[in-house]
Enzyme design. Structure first.
Site, PDB file in Angstrom:
ATOM      1  N   CYS A 133     -12.022 -30.722 -19.344  1.00  0.00           N
ATOM      2  CA  CYS A 133     -12.153 -29.245 -19.093  1.00  0.00           C
ATOM      3  C   CYS A 133     -12.775 -28.536 -20.333  1.00  0.00           C
ATOM      4  O   CYS A 133     -12.218 -28.643 -21.329  1.00  0.00           O
ATOM      5  CB  CYS A 133     -11.112 -28.714 -18.570  1.00  0.00           C
ATOM      6  SG  CYS A 133      -9.527 -29.464 -18.951  1.00  0.00           S
ATOM      7  N   GLU A 198     -12.593 -17.364 -16.856  1.00  0.00           N
ATOM      8  CA  GLU A 198     -13.934 -18.327 -16.514  1.00  0.00           C
ATOM      9  C   GLU A 198     -14.196 -18.225 -14.933  1.00  0.00           C
ATOM     10  O   GLU A 198     -13.396 -18.052 -14.067  1.00  0.00           O
ATOM     11  CB  GLU A 198     -13.298 -19.514 -16.902  1.00  0.00           C
ATOM     12  CG  GLU A 198     -12.927 -19.903 -18.187  1.00  0.00           C
ATOM     13  CD  GLU A 198     -12.308 -21.267 -18.662  1.00  0.00           C
ATOM     14  OE1 GLU A 198     -12.733 -21.650 -19.747  1.00  0.00           O
ATOM     15  OE2 GLU A 198     -11.977 -21.772 -17.526  1.00  0.00           O
TER      16      GLU A 198
END
Length: 275
Positions: A133, A198
């Site tokens: 990630c 995000e």
């Protein structure tokens, strides 16, 4: 999920550019982190260097506004006497948001490769999470003004970081094998100083790979079945990243069950999931 929220004020290009002068509207390879930076004092040198990488700053609909360093994009809560700048936690509520991706890599046995983030990581150290990630960078090839282009940018970023973090070569994870499911919009503090806000692109890939962890990025790895992952969540001694928990608690196990049969109906979701 009391430690995650996306209840922020309206995120528009005008608001972001007005409130965050560090955001640049042109693409760049890096934003220089000052040689003396109190916020980064005491952290690992390689991780500090990575804070110079540029994230893609977006509005609430994931439209690219510009680019800013990871330090600007990873907010922290205010400290008495600190000047107003882009990484204060309160600035999240004024609208600083960036693009990210999360790769879930499964082997031929449909086991998911997990990683435990290294102790050196500035955000969420030593926590277990999905295979990889990180952030597409504000550079040609990883950004995009349309969803299709942004997905391709996330795939390229996924290839890059799988190699950098886990030593998985591009030939083992070709771009066309990454499957895009959806985007999630979430906000999560880390250790009281750093955090994430995000729009996260969720990518699945099924491949048998050779991997060798970069010790500066990854402390440990393991392949798990669905049942093994559920048991990990029952172990109070283990900590997990907030985005991974959100994905697991919403759709992961349903997607995983349909990995070989019926995943198509979950692919290429247009709407952003607000977590």
């Amino acid at each position: 999920m009391s430690n995650t929220t996306t209840q922020v004020e309206t995120i528009t290009a005008d608001n972001v550019l007005r409130l965050f002068p560090d955001v640049k509207t042109s693409l760049a390879s890096s934003h220089q982190v000052p040689a003396v930076d109190e916020d980064l004092e005491g952290y690992d040198e390689e991780q500090i260097r990575l804070m110079e990488e540029v994230c893609i700053v977006v509005d609430k609909d994931d439209k690219a506004i510009g680019s800013a360093s990871k330090k600007v994009c990873m907010p922290s809560p205010p400290t008495v006497g600190r000047v107003h700048n882009g990484h204060l936690m309160k600035n999240i509520h004024e609208g600083l948001l960036h693009r990210a991706f999360s790769v879930f890599l499964f082997n031929s046995e449909n086991k998911l490769l997990l990683q435990q983030r290294a102790s050196e990581k500035i955000t969420f150290p030593e926590m277990w999470t999905n295979t990889c990630c990180s952030h597409p960078l504000g550079v040609p090839g990883e950004t995009g003004d349309t969803l299709d282009a942004a997905v391709m940018g996330a795939r390229r970023a996924g290839q890059r970081k799988l190699d950098q973090e886990l030593g998985i070569k591009k030939t083992q994870v070709p771009l066309e094998k990454f499957q895009f499911l959806t985007r999630i919009h979430y906000l999560a503090p880390s250790d009281g100083k750093w955090g994430e806000h995000e729009v996260d692109y969720i990518l699945f890939i099924k491949a048998n790979v050779d991997h060798q962890a970069n010790a500066n990025e990854v402390r440990d790895t393991r392949y798990v079945s669905q049942e093994e992952l559920r048991k990990m969540f029952e172990d109070a001694s283990l900590k997990f990243t907030p985005w991974f928990k959100l994905i697991c608690q919403s759709m992961l196990f349903e997607w995983w069950t349909h990995l070989d049969n019926g995943l198509e109906k979950y692919l290429d979701e247009k709407e952003i999931r607000r977590m």
